[in-house]
Design an enzyme around this catalytic site. Structure first.
Site, PDB file in Angstrom:
ATOM      1  CB  ALA A   8      43.433  34.148  38.109  1.00  0.00           C
ATOM      2  CB  CYS A   9      43.890  29.083  40.174  1.00  0.00           C
ATOM      3  SG  CYS A   9      44.227  27.321  40.269  1.00  0.00           S
TER       4      CYS A   9
END
Length: 119
Positions: A8-9
């Site tokens: 998700a980064c």
């Protein structure tokens, strides 16, 4: 070479894009799912040449709940920090790339990722 990521980064995705573009030979470790044990965190810290508080995301909600900003940053408290990183892997700064020469970098910038590739 291994890269610890949170999918998700955006910084992690950017690092992966660079590794792919350069044809790097690497493995991905989704460290939120494959949580590093304290001894693995110690080994990565040694490779980074950093202390656990240097790779702790102190702005995370769990960091605030634990009060890590107030924890001592000294040798006596080192294990407490390492245990917290293992118990709450979301606190680990990302991405971390272990380089071929036995060192590691926190690959938050393109320069850091390219530095890992050159080792």
């Amino acid at each position: 070479m291994e890269i610890w990521i949170n999918p998700a980064c955006s910084k992690c995705r950017g690092a992966l894009d660079i590794l792919e573009a350069e044809g790097a030979d690497y493995t991905v470790r989704r460290y939120l799912e494959d949580v590093p044990k304290p001894e693995e965190i110690r080994a990565v810290l040694d490779r980074l040449g950093l202390e656990p508080w240097d790779i702790t995301r102190t702005g995370e909600d769990i960091a605030k709940e634990l009060g890590v900003k107030e924890w001592p940053r000294d040798e006596a408290a080192r294990e407490r920090w390492i245990e917290a990183l293992s118990a709450h892997p979301k606190l680990i700064q990302r991405p971390i790339i272990t380089a071929e020469d036995g060192t590691a970098v926190v690959g938050r910038t393109e320069e850091a990722v390219r530095d890992a590739l050159s080792r």
